[in-house]
Design an enzyme around this catalytic site. Structure first.
Site, PDB file in Angstrom:
ATOM      1  N   THR A 305       0.841  -1.198   0.000  1.00 22.04           N
ATOM      2  CA  THR A 305       0.000   0.000   0.000  1.00 22.04           C
ATOM      3  C   THR A 305       0.872   1.242   0.000  1.00 22.04           C
ATOM      4  O   THR A 305       2.056   1.196   0.369  1.00 22.04           O
ATOM      5  CB  THR A 305      -0.887   0.073   1.248  1.00 22.04           C
ATOM      6  OG1 THR A 305      -0.044   0.233   2.408  1.00 22.04           O
ATOM      7  CG2 THR A 305      -1.767  -1.142   1.400  1.00 22.04           C
ATOM      8  N   ASP A 306       0.277   2.357  -0.395  1.00 24.32           N
ATOM      9  CA  ASP A 306       0.869   3.641  -0.058  1.00 24.32           C
ATOM     10  C   ASP A 306       0.701   3.821   1.450  1.00 24.32           C
ATOM     11  O   ASP A 306      -0.052   3.084   2.102  1.00 24.32           O
ATOM     12  CB  ASP A 306       0.184   4.756  -0.847  1.00 24.32           C
ATOM     13  CG  ASP A 306       1.063   5.990  -0.994  1.00 24.32           C
ATOM     14  OD1 ASP A 306       2.021   6.151  -0.205  1.00 24.32           O
ATOM     15  OD2 ASP A 306       0.806   6.797  -1.902  1.00 24.32           O
ATOM     16  N   TRP A 307       1.370   4.823   2.011  1.00 21.24           N
ATOM     17  CA  TRP A 307       1.436   4.963   3.466  1.00 21.24           C
ATOM     18  C   TRP A 307       0.065   5.355   4.029  1.00 21.24           C
ATOM     19  O   TRP A 307      -0.380   6.476   3.880  1.00 21.24           O
ATOM     20  CB  TRP A 307       2.512   5.976   3.837  1.00 21.24           C
ATOM     21  CG  TRP A 307       3.854   5.363   4.091  1.00 21.24           C
ATOM     22  CD1 TRP A 307       4.683   5.636   5.136  1.00 21.24           C
ATOM     23  CD2 TRP A 307       4.529   4.358   3.309  1.00 21.24           C
ATOM     24  NE1 TRP A 307       5.821   4.859   5.056  1.00 21.24           N
ATOM     25  CE2 TRP A 307       5.754   4.066   3.949  1.00 21.24           C
ATOM     26  CE3 TRP A 307       4.220   3.663   2.144  1.00 21.24           C
ATOM     27  CZ2 TRP A 307       6.659   3.132   3.465  1.00 21.24           C
ATOM     28  CZ3 TRP A 307       5.125   2.732   1.661  1.00 21.24           C
ATOM     29  CH2 TRP A 307       6.317   2.472   2.316  1.00 21.24           C
ATOM     30  N   GLY A 309      -2.684   3.719   3.102  1.00 18.77           N
ATOM     31  CA  GLY A 309      -3.659   3.491   2.042  1.00 18.77           C
ATOM     32  C   GLY A 309      -4.654   2.388   2.377  1.00 18.77           C
ATOM     33  O   GLY A 309      -4.333   1.411   3.046  1.00 18.77           O
TER      34      GLY A 309
END
Length: 809
Positions: A305-307, A309
């Protein structure tokens, strides 16, 4: 006698107790001693030895609360493993474990030989803390390379790979396992705040550039994370926005670049985006993360994931989003509880863990690589300088204003001539040791910069910065300071500048980055002060028969049509990295002949952009939650422009841009000849070739661009689409080079959602070779005898609502 026997008895009891204790300790230690080790046992054997808790923690990053696991117990030492590790740093891009300032780490399992791996921003250079523990005697600066849009403007995959090789060496030597880049979202709209990180409005250019830099970086034995997967084309409400887009537009525009990068380069990881896609967060979509990425494209790495997300760790696990970053204990607990309650099958975790371990196995951490913390930054800076000059685009050059000829004294106007912008803000920023300003670059080349301006601008900029409030916590600190208003020049001073100098150079600067999109006033459009500066300088210098050059030090497209006629030359320098001033001077002086071409269109006006009517979409403030930096606003954006993004729209709908896709001037001229195809009928593959000759007086490079026009009896299609490109070597005057392009079946095909397939229609096709999307030099025709289904796929990503998409007929 009895006492002796009793004493012996108690001694025996004590000895037996000691033996039992030792046996217990040995038994307690034996699983760790006998457990399979990553790199020695097979990955499946390691997974079989993992506990449920270990699996869950590996799949949730160790950046927010886990820290490293406690050491094993030491026999005889009280409470030796009782103290938990301290939590790690804040969410956005910080960890003090191993590499201070890196974005995060994964959870280590020492008993199985599984190390923590370090991941770090960013796409234009390693983003770590340059000073550690307040000790400035040793620094950890990194090279700021040119931004993605500039690299793409080179249209040179070999150059971009070379940058990647250099970049990857810094990644490795600073102890980082995976770089969180490149960013490769499409330039759907010029106001996108992170467009500078991304390559192009075209998926072929995007995919080929991303593949090249991935190959270069990963040649060092470190990994990359291509991002943000997918349809993440704005920063406004990026955590909550629901992107509504057709399956065809997804397949042809927004997924195609990722597909090329995966198939050509096999990045170690893919990072999912924050946004929802047709109602579901991207990290929670199995059709996106598993069916398309793995099953259709053959991706072999892991997905993160993005941070922060996504919302549901269980759905993310089921979708095949292997790693949740930066991670917190609650997410691991939710996964464990779901397995124990039969909501999540442990076999799902096993598959996700396997994806991760296969990559960890390749990492420097497993090899215990002894990184130096001392890459050759001086050497790397020269690569950055070289690449920067190769990607700059000469937009205008009336009366051969450039390169400088007979120029000794330069009047340098504009704030960014003295405070140049090397790159964007946010996770795309780089902590670099220096940035060479344009003033310094000119002086380094032996040119004299007007002394009064050289003193006035830095003093003015410093005074204005001192007036600015200190940045707030959170995203405001991440986004950088606001721009300093343009300094006004008194008319009397301007007249003196024109009299005392040989030429005027005006810089216009723009910056943007993570967390916000750009605005129209004083950003896409010039400010009143900037317009006045250009007008007044041009009038003063032209009155004395002297030239005026504008240098655009920008990360994204701006409006140029209203003021370009008043100046003699325009050099688009983009954001060129830490050697900015030297690289710009290389082009201005003629040391480097510009060969960059636009990978994104400059329109006449913002209203001409096909997505202008619905960017960045609708918001629902009555449903908002949280306060301040943590305020979350539900939002929605519908991609009504469909497949008509960038030049696909302007060419099809006959909208004249200011400077078209693929455009760029040179200090020399080129002739195109002998464009031909290997056959008149397509039977699986064709080869196109063209000879390019330097017909001018100085050495230079040219980019040949192959476009295709396809029959559109069944599906609506753009009139042209880029299907190949190649850059010549440095050609001396009179020298020629033949470029070749392969046209395969996929190049002919469009995505037909009715058939869920890539389909090439039967009929007549036209191949065109050009110096830009408008400047077509020669054409050749070929025929496809009957319709061809090139690839059959499963339905995926279908929108839940009807979309009124743009059509050409």
């Amino acid at each position: 006698m009895m006492m002796k026997n009793l004493t012996r008895y108690f001694k025996s009891i004590r000895l037996l107790a000691i033996l039992l204790l030792l046996q217990t300790v040995c038994r307690a230690q034996s699983p760790a001693q006998n457990a399979p080790q990553l790199g020695k046992a097979t990955v499946k054997q390691v997974i079989a030895a993992m506990t449920l808790e270990e699996k869950a923690k590996l799949l949730v990053g160790a950046g927010r609360g886990f820290g490293p696991p406690p050491p094993p117990p030491v026999p005889g030492k009280k409470d030796s493993a009782a103290k938990p590790a301290a939590p790690a740093g804040p969410m956005i891009g910080q960890t003090d474990q191993k590499v201070p300032g890196a974005a995060g780490v994964t959870y280590a399992i020492p008993r199985l030989g599984i190390p923590a791996i370090v991941v770090s921003d960013g796409p234009a250079g390693v983003r770590i803390s340059p000073i550690r523990k307040g000790d400035s005697s040793k620094t950890y600066y990194a090279t700021a390379f040119p931004v993605g849009t500039l690299l793409a403007s080179s249209w040179d995959v070999d150059l971009v790979k070379q940058v990647g090789v250099t970049f990857g060496n810094e990644v490795r030597e600073y102890g980082i396992d995976i770089l969180l880049g490149p960013g490769m979202n499409i330039h759907r709209n010029p106001l996108g705040g992170r467009n500078f990180e991304y390559y192009s409005e075209d998926p072929l250019v995007t995919g080929k550039m991303a593949a090249a830099i991935v190959q270069g970086i990963q040649s060092n034995g470190v990994g990359t994370s291509i991002k943000h997967y997918t349809a993440n084309n704005q920063e406004t409400h990026r955590n909550t926005v629901n992107t509504i887009v057709s399956e065809r537009a997804m397949r042809e525009i927004y997924l195609r670049g990722f597909e090329i990068a995966v198939k050509d380069a096999q990045p170690w990881t893919v990072m999912t985006s924050y946004n929802k896609l047709n109602g579901t967060y991207t990290s929670e979509r199995a059709d996106l993360v598993t069916n398309i990425l793995r099953n259709e494209w053959g991706f072999k790495g892991f997905v993160m994931t993005d941070w922060g997300g996504g919302r549901d760790p269980i759905a993310q696990m089921k979708a095949g989003n292997d790693l949740i970053m930066p991670g917190n204990p609650n997410q691991a607990k939710a996964i464990i509880d779901a397995v124990n309650s039969k909501q999540l099958d442990e076999s799902v975790l096993n598959a996700n863990v396997e994806h991760m371990l296969n990559i960890i196995l390749k990492s420097p951490a497993v090899a215990n690589y002894k990184y130096s913390d001392a890459p050759d930054l001086k050497k790397d800076a020269q690569v950055s300088r070289m690449a920067a000059a190769q990607g700059m685009v000469l937009l205008k050059n009336s009366g051969s204003a450039l390169p400088f000829s007979g120029i000794k004294k330069v009047a340098l106007f504009g704030n960014t001539g003295y405070d140049i912008i090397a790159g964007g803000t946010g996770s795309g920023n780089v902590n670099k040791a220096y940035t060479t300003s344009l003033a310094q670059g000119l002086q380094n080349a032996g040119l004299q910069v007007d002394d009064a301006l050289l003193k006035a601008y830095p003093a003015y900029i410093a005074a204005e910065r001192a007036k600015q409030p200190k940045p707030q916590r959170g995203m405001a600190m991440f986004m950088g300071p606001p721009p300093v208003p343009q300094m006004a020049i008194a008319d009397a001073d301007l007249q003196q500048d024109a009299a005392n100098n040989d030429i005027a150079v005006i810089t216009i600067g723009r910056n943007a980055g993570e967390g916000a999109d750009r605005k129209l006033p004083d950003d896409y459009y010039l400010s009143d002060a900037e317009k006045a500066l250009i007008k007044n300088v041009s009038e003063a210098f032209h009155a004395k028969g002297k030239k005026v050059v504008v240098v655009l030090n920008i990360g994204g497209v701006i409006e140029v049509a209203s003021w370009r006629d008043g100046v003699d030359a325009i050099l688009l320098a983009w954001q060129p990295g830490l050697e900015a001033g030297n690289a710009i001077t290389d082009v201005l002086s003629g040391a480097v002949n510009p060969s960059g071409k636009l990978a994104t269109t400059f329109t006449m006006d913002y209203k001409d952009v096909p997505s202008a009517k619905n960017f960045p979409g609708k918001e629902y403030p009555d449903q908002a939650t949280g306060e301040g930096f943590r305020r979350q606003m539900p939002a929605e954006v519908t991609y009504e422009d469909g497949i008509y993004v960038g030049y696909r729209y302007y060419s099809t709908f006959k909208v004249d841009p200011a400077y078209e896709f693929g455009y760029g001037l040179s200090y020399t001229t080129f002739n195109y000849s002998n464009f031909k195809l290997s056959a008149p009928v397509f039977k699986g593959k064709l080869t196109a070739s063209v000879t390019i000759t330097n017909s001018g007086k100085v050495a230079g490079k040219e980019v040949g661009q192959l476009y295709l026009s396809a029959p559109a009896a069944k599906l609506d299609k753009p009139v042209i689409e880029l299907k190949g490109f190649a850059k010549t070597r440095l050609l001396q005057p009179g020298e020629s080079q033949t470029l070749s392009f392969t046209i395969d079946a996929r190049a002919l095909a469009s995505y037909d959602t009715a058939q869920e397939a890539w389909v090439a229609e039967a009929g007549n096709y036209t191949a065109s070779i050009g110096a830009s999307s408008k400047d077509i030099k020669q054409t050749a025709a070929f025929k496809l005898a009957k319709e061809m289904v090139v690839e059959k796929d499963e339905q995926a990503l279908a929108p839940q609502v009807a979309i009124s998409e743009l059509k050409s007929k």
